[in-house]
Scaffold this active site. Structure first.
Site, short mmCIF file in Angstrom:
data_model
loop_
_atom_site.label_atom_id
_atom_site.label_comp_id
_atom_site.label_asym_id
_atom_site.label_seq_id
_atom_site.Cartn_x
_atom_site.Cartn_y
_atom_site.Cartn_z
N LYS A 35 2.91 1.46 -5.09
CA LYS A 35 3.67 0.90 -6.23
C LYS A 35 2.83 0.91 -7.50
CE LYS A 35 4.38 -3.04 -4.28
NZ LYS A 35 3.67 -2.82 -3.01
N LYS A 74 3.34 -7.75 -13.46
CA LYS A 74 3.05 -7.95 -12.04
C LYS A 74 3.27 -9.45 -11.77
CE LYS A 74 1.20 -7.07 -7.86
NZ LYS A 74 1.63 -6.14 -6.82
N ASP A 106 0.81 -1.23 0.00
CA ASP A 106 0.00 0.00 0.00
C ASP A 106 0.84 1.27 0.00
OD1 ASP A 106 -2.86 -1.22 1.94
OD2 ASP A 106 -2.38 -1.29 -0.21
N SER A 160 -1.30 -11.32 -4.80
CA SER A 160 -2.27 -11.99 -3.93
C SER A 160 -3.46 -11.03 -3.77
CB SER A 160 -1.64 -12.31 -2.57
OG SER A 160 -1.16 -11.12 -1.97
N1 LIG Z 1 -0.97 9.55 -4.26
C1 LIG Z 1 -2.11 8.91 -3.88
N2 LIG Z 1 -3.25 9.63 -3.66
C2 LIG Z 1 -4.38 9.01 -3.29
N3 LIG Z 1 -4.52 7.68 -3.12
C3 LIG Z 1 -3.39 6.93 -3.33
C4 LIG Z 1 -2.16 7.49 -3.71
N4 LIG Z 1 -1.24 6.49 -3.85
C5 LIG Z 1 -1.90 5.35 -3.55
N5 LIG Z 1 -3.20 5.60 -3.25
C6 LIG Z 1 -4.22 4.60 -2.86
O1 LIG Z 1 -3.65 3.84 -1.80
C7 LIG Z 1 -3.96 2.44 -1.98
C8 LIG Z 1 -2.63 1.67 -2.13
O2 LIG Z 1 -1.98 2.10 -3.31
P1 LIG Z 1 -1.35 1.00 -4.28
O3 LIG Z 1 -2.36 -0.07 -4.56
O4 LIG Z 1 -0.75 1.70 -5.44
O5 LIG Z 1 -0.24 0.41 -3.33
P2 LIG Z 1 0.75 -0.80 -3.64
O6 LIG Z 1 2.06 -0.49 -3.05
O7 LIG Z 1 0.70 -1.10 -5.10
O8 LIG Z 1 0.05 -2.00 -2.83
P3 LIG Z 1 0.31 -3.60 -2.99
O9 LIG Z 1 1.38 -3.94 -2.05
O10 LIG Z 1 -1.03 -4.20 -2.63
O11 LIG Z 1 0.67 -3.85 -4.43
C9 LIG Z 1 -4.83 2.35 -3.23
O12 LIG Z 1 -6.20 2.39 -2.85
C10 LIG Z 1 -4.49 3.62 -3.98
O13 LIG Z 1 -5.55 4.07 -4.81
C1 LIG Z 2 -2.36 -8.45 -0.23
C2 LIG Z 2 -1.51 -7.20 -0.35
N1 LIG Z 2 -2.32 -6.15 -1.00
C3 LIG Z 2 -0.27 -7.43 -1.18
N2 LIG Z 2 -0.67 -7.84 -2.51
C4 LIG Z 2 0.67 -8.48 -0.61
C5 LIG Z 2 1.39 -7.96 0.59
C6 LIG Z 2 2.43 -8.94 1.09
C7 LIG Z 2 3.10 -8.46 2.38
C8 LIG Z 2 4.08 -9.47 2.94
C9 LIG Z 2 4.70 -8.93 4.24
O1 LIG Z 2 4.10 -9.12 5.32
O2 LIG Z 2 5.72 -8.20 4.16
MG LIG Z 3 0.21 -2.82 -6.10
#
Ligand SMILES: Nc1ncnc2c1ncn2[C@@H]1O[C@H](COP(=O)(O)OP(=O)(O)OP(=O)(O)O)[C@@H](O)[C@H]1O
Ligand SMILES: C[C@H](N)[C@H](N)CCCCCC(=O)O
Ligand SMILES: [Mg+2]
Length: 227
Positions: free
Chosen positions: A15, A37, A12, A41
């Site tokens: 990325k 990707k 979150d 999960s």
């Molecule tokens: N700059 C931003 N402004 C508003 N919302 C954001 C921003 N960046 C991320 N989000 C929101 O925060 C949440 C997490 O972002 P994102 O899915 O890109 O994270 P991630 O690192 O890809 O997570 P994962 O580990 O699940 O792949 C999503 O709901 C996304 O829409």
């Molecule tokens: C389900 C979540 N949104 C991601 N896709 C997977 C996150 C894995 C985290 C592993 C850890 O605990 O570091």
């Molecule tokens: Mg992601």
């Protein structure tokens, strides 16, 4: 082929949000770009297969298309650590299998290949390998997405130190404002700018409208894009 691995300070961190913006930036510059990707999960069944919102977002932002299975070869339903989900599914993710899947993505004809990790940098893929072992094996340059919230300094510095110890080439970091209410945001940003051993490439402001990137010239240079 310009290849990059996008990691984050945590799950979150943003990325997907940032990788999608990078793909759109490449599209604006008429580049043939594709997102990958490898491991996801928290997938859901659609059209009789497991699909993941991240992978779909990367596919939507890319200028080169490919079958879903090529973009996301390892998809698991439970929103949990992927190595645990894999074990529960009786699957074994390995560096070798990731490289085989990566070959298929490289054959799609893109000039830019952006891979989104899963979770943070230290993501186990089986009992003794991590996703970063694959990044190292493929010698991918890394971009670190820092989810700007309290605690991100520790996550960012530990990730940077580990990458340096591994001899992984992190080309820079992108500040992603996941928390619009973060106290002392600018002071935290400045702390990271002075302490991280690679440049700030862009800022992704918090937005509930159309996401955008505040781009530094360094990012365009690293992406071999003329300003
Ligand atoms: N700059 C931003 N402004 C508003 N919302 C954001 C921003 N960046 C991320 N989000 C929101 O925060 C949440 C997490 O972002 P994102 O899915 O890109 O994270 P991630 O690192 O890809 O997570 P994962 O580990 O699940 O792949 C999503 O709901 C996304 O829409
Ligand atoms: C389900 C979540 N949104 C991601 N896709 C997977 C996150 C894995 C985290 C592993 C850890 O605990 O570091
Ligand atoms: Mg992601």
């Amino acid at each position: 082929m310009n290849q990059f691995f996008i990691t984050g300070t945590d799950t979150d961190a943003g990325k997907t949000h940032v990788t999608s913006l990078l793909l759109k930036l490449l599209a604006q510059h008429k580049k043939r770009a594709i997102g990958f990707k490898p491991i996801a999960s928290g997938c859901e069944m659609a059209f009789e297969q497991l699909v993941n919102a991240d992978a779909l977002m990367l596919m939507e932002s890319a200028t080169v298309s490919a079958k879903y299975d090529i973009i996301n070869p390892f998809a698991f339903a439970p929103p949990i650590a992927p190595h645990i989900a894999a074990e529960q599914a009786g699957l074994n993710i390995t560096v070798e299998k990731l490289s085989m899947a990566y070959q298929h993505v490289k054959q799609q004809g893109a000039d830019y290949l952006l891979t989104e990790g899963a979770g943070g940098w230290a993501l186990p893929i089986n009992n003794n390998e991590y996703l970063y072992d694959w990044v190292k094996a493929e010698q991918l340059p890394v971009i670190l997405v820092v989810g700007m919230k309290l605690g991100c300094i520790n996550h960012a510095l530990l990730t940077a130190a580990h990458m340096q110890n591994m001899g992984v080439n992190c080309i820079g970091w992108i500040a992603n404002q996941v928390d619009a209410t973060m106290d002392e945001y600018q002071a935290n940003l400045d702390s990271l700018k002075t302490r991280l051993p690679f440049p700030l490439l862009a800022i992704s402001p918090y937005t509930e409208q159309t996401p955008k990137l505040q781009i530094y010239k360094t990012l365009l240079e690293k992406l071999s894009i003329n300003p």
